[in-house]
Write an enzyme that holds these catalytic residues in place. Sequence first.
Site, mmCIF file in Angstrom:
data_model
loop_
_atom_site.group_PDB
_atom_site.id
_atom_site.type_symbol
_atom_site.label_atom_id
_atom_site.label_comp_id
_atom_site.label_asym_id
_atom_site.label_seq_id
_atom_site.Cartn_x
_atom_site.Cartn_y
_atom_site.Cartn_z
ATOM 1 N N HIS A 1 -13.089 3.607 8.205
ATOM 2 C CA HIS A 1 -12.366 2.399 7.770
ATOM 3 C C HIS A 1 -12.939 1.892 6.437
ATOM 4 O O HIS A 1 -13.346 0.732 6.328
ATOM 5 C CB HIS A 1 -12.449 1.305 8.838
ATOM 6 N N ASP B 1 -8.484 7.259 8.220
ATOM 7 C CA ASP B 1 -9.471 6.248 7.840
ATOM 8 C C ASP B 1 -9.668 5.253 8.980
ATOM 9 O O ASP B 1 -10.572 4.419 8.926
ATOM 10 C CB ASP B 1 -9.015 5.503 6.573
ATOM 11 N N ILE C 1 0.840 -1.208 0.000
ATOM 12 C CA ILE C 1 0.000 0.000 0.000
ATOM 13 C C ILE C 1 0.877 1.261 0.000
ATOM 14 O O ILE C 1 0.661 2.181 -0.792
ATOM 15 C CB ILE C 1 -0.972 0.000 1.203
ATOM 16 N N ARG D 1 -3.723 1.491 10.858
ATOM 17 C CA ARG D 1 -4.462 1.086 12.048
ATOM 18 C C ARG D 1 -4.397 2.223 13.063
ATOM 19 O O ARG D 1 -3.349 2.838 13.255
ATOM 20 C CB ARG D 1 -3.872 -0.182 12.677
ATOM 21 N N GLU E 1 -12.023 2.357 17.276
ATOM 22 C CA GLU E 1 -13.101 2.159 16.293
ATOM 23 C C GLU E 1 -13.899 0.878 16.511
ATOM 24 O O GLU E 1 -15.038 0.769 16.063
ATOM 25 C CB GLU E 1 -12.533 2.157 14.868
HETATM 26 P P1 NAI Z 1 2.714 -4.914 3.580
HETATM 27 O O1 NAI Z 1 3.072 -6.060 4.456
HETATM 28 O O2 NAI Z 1 2.825 -5.083 2.099
HETATM 29 O O3 NAI Z 1 3.606 -3.647 3.983
HETATM 30 C C1 NAI Z 1 3.836 -3.242 5.291
HETATM 31 C C2 NAI Z 1 5.201 -2.588 5.344
HETATM 32 O O4 NAI Z 1 5.377 -2.030 6.640
HETATM 33 C C3 NAI Z 1 6.349 -3.566 5.092
HETATM 34 O O5 NAI Z 1 7.204 -3.081 4.092
HETATM 35 C C4 NAI Z 1 7.038 -3.629 6.435
HETATM 36 O O6 NAI Z 1 8.449 -3.855 6.333
HETATM 37 C C5 NAI Z 1 6.716 -2.247 7.000
HETATM 38 N N1 NAI Z 1 6.937 -2.146 8.423
HETATM 39 C C6 NAI Z 1 6.811 -3.124 9.379
HETATM 40 N N2 NAI Z 1 7.156 -2.626 10.567
HETATM 41 C C7 NAI Z 1 7.492 -1.334 10.374
HETATM 42 C C8 NAI Z 1 7.943 -0.312 11.234
HETATM 43 N N3 NAI Z 1 8.137 -0.532 12.541
HETATM 44 N N4 NAI Z 1 8.188 0.898 10.710
HETATM 45 C C9 NAI Z 1 8.022 1.139 9.387
HETATM 46 N N5 NAI Z 1 7.609 0.200 8.517
HETATM 47 C C10 NAI Z 1 7.346 -1.022 9.016
HETATM 48 O O7 NAI Z 1 1.255 -4.498 3.991
HETATM 49 P P2 NAI Z 1 0.235 -3.572 3.178
HETATM 50 O O8 NAI Z 1 -0.616 -4.425 2.318
HETATM 51 O O9 NAI Z 1 0.971 -2.457 2.551
HETATM 52 O O10 NAI Z 1 -0.702 -3.052 4.373
HETATM 53 C C11 NAI Z 1 -0.204 -2.185 5.377
HETATM 54 C C12 NAI Z 1 -1.230 -2.031 6.483
HETATM 55 O O11 NAI Z 1 -2.367 -1.319 5.976
HETATM 56 C C13 NAI Z 1 -1.830 -3.350 6.988
HETATM 57 O O12 NAI Z 1 -1.023 -3.944 7.975
HETATM 58 C C14 NAI Z 1 -3.184 -2.942 7.513
HETATM 59 O O13 NAI Z 1 -3.109 -2.693 8.897
HETATM 60 C C15 NAI Z 1 -3.488 -1.652 6.783
HETATM 61 N N6 NAI Z 1 -4.663 -1.788 5.916
HETATM 62 C C16 NAI Z 1 -5.688 -0.903 6.028
HETATM 63 C C17 NAI Z 1 -6.813 -1.002 5.236
HETATM 64 C C18 NAI Z 1 -7.930 -0.012 5.303
HETATM 65 O O14 NAI Z 1 -9.012 -0.268 4.734
HETATM 66 N N7 NAI Z 1 -7.779 1.120 5.958
HETATM 67 C C19 NAI Z 1 -6.949 -2.114 4.275
HETATM 68 C C20 NAI Z 1 -5.799 -2.949 4.170
HETATM 69 C C21 NAI Z 1 -4.699 -2.806 4.982
#
Ligand code: NAI
Length: 347
Positions: free
Chosen positions: A313, A276, A173, A252, A281
Site C-alpha cells: 500500500h 498494491d 487516478i 482496495r 492488509e
Molecule cells: P475518484 O472518486 O476520483 O474516482 C473513482 C471512480 O470510480 C469514479 O469515477 C466513480 O464513478 C468510479 N466508480 C464508482 N463505483 C464504480 C463501480 N461500481 N464500477 C466502476 N467504477 C466505479 O477516486 P480516485 O481518487 O480516482 O481514487 C480511486 C480509489 O483509489 C479510492 O477510492 C481509493 O480506494 C484508492 N486509492 C488508493 C491509494 C493507494 O495508495 N493505493 C491512494 C489513493 C486512493
Amino acid sequence: MRKIPIVLLPPNNYYLRYHMNVFIYSIHGFDKPFLAQAAGNNHKLGFTEEALTIHNVNLCRGYDALALFSNDDASAPVLDAIYAQGIRWIALRSVGYDHIDLKHAKALGIKVANVPEYSPYAIAEHGVGMLLMHIRKLYESQLLLQLQDFRLDTLVGFDLHGKTIGIIGTGKIGFAFAKIMSGFGCKLLAYDPVENPEADAIGMNYTDLDNLLGESDVISINCPLNDHTHYMIDTPQLALMKPGAILMNTARGAIVNTKAMISALESGHLGGACLDVYEKEKGWFFYDHRNTILKDEMYARLRNFKNVLITGHQAFLTREALEGIAQTTMDNLSDWEKSGKSKNDLI
Ligand code: NAI
C-alpha cells in the site's frame, strides 16, 4: 550618548493560539514531518503510531478531533467509544472512506471529511511502475545480475504498445493512469457508471464490465470499495478475462476476491497480478513484522507466485502526495474551526 530603548518582543507565535486539539492515529515516519509542517501554529497535535482500534480509544481523551489513516478502524463501536471521549470531528487522511461507518458517524453528530484529491499521479505512476517491472521481469533480471548470470532466456517480456488496457473506475487516478497508457500507444477500454468527459480526448471507450474483462490484456482497478464493488472481481469475472491477462489493483484489496484470484493464478488462466493493496492488509501493512510469524495462508500463497508483484500500500508515497494529504487534512480542520463546515465534508 542617547540610550536606545530595548523592546522585548514575544516569540513569533505568542499571539497565535492553537485552534483545534487534534489526535493523529497511525502516524508514521513518512508523514509526520508533513503533518507537523501543515499544522503549523494552527492546530495542536497529539499522535501515536498505533492504528485506531477499540482497545486504544482512551488515547484521544481530551482532544476535539481525530486525523485518521486508511488502516484505522472507525466502525460503529469504535465511533461510539471515541464520541464518549469527546471527539466530534474526524479528518480522514485518505481519498477512500471505506474504513469509516459514515451512517453511524452522522447519527452521532460527528463531522467527517476526507482528502478527495492529492496527486493522482502518485498512484497512477506507481501502477505503471509495477506493470513495467512485472511484464519486463525487472525484478528477476536484478536477481540474475547479482549472480552474474547474464543469460536472457527467462526474461522475455511483451510490448505494451498496441495492447488493450481495461480501466475500472475512470476518476482522478484511473484517468491519470489512462493518459499515461495512451502515451504508450495502448488501446483504452473503460467501465464506470459515470463517464469521464475527457475520455474522447485520449481515445478511451466505455463499455460494460463483461466486455472490458473479455477484451483487455491488462485490467486496472481504480474504483472505490463500497457495497457495490466488494468482490466485484470474483470467479465469474476472472473466468471472463482473456487467458494470460494481467490484473492490477491499486485501489482496495476487497474489490477482488483474493481466493478466487489465487485459483485463477494456479490454473494459469490469469497471467499475473500487480497488487498494491490486499484484502487482509489491515494490521499488517505499514508496520514492522520482521519478528512475527505471519499466520496468513492466503498472503503466503500470493507471495509464492513468481507472476505476482505486491507492494505494501505504497502507491501514494510521494512527497507531492504527502504534502497534499497533510495540507488538505489541516485545511479541513481549520474550516471546521472557522465555520463548522469544510468543502470536503462527507456527511
Ligand atoms: P475518484 O472518486 O476520483 O474516482 C473513482 C471512480 O470510480 C469514479 O469515477 C466513480 O464513478 C468510479 N466508480 C464508482 N463505483 C464504480 C463501480 N461500481 N464500477 C466502476 N467504477 C466505479 O477516486 P480516485 O481518487 O480516482 O481514487 C480511486 C480509489 O483509489 C479510492 O477510492 C481509493 O480506494 C484508492 N486509492 C488508493 C491509494 C493507494 O495508495 N493505493 C491512494 C489513493 C486512493
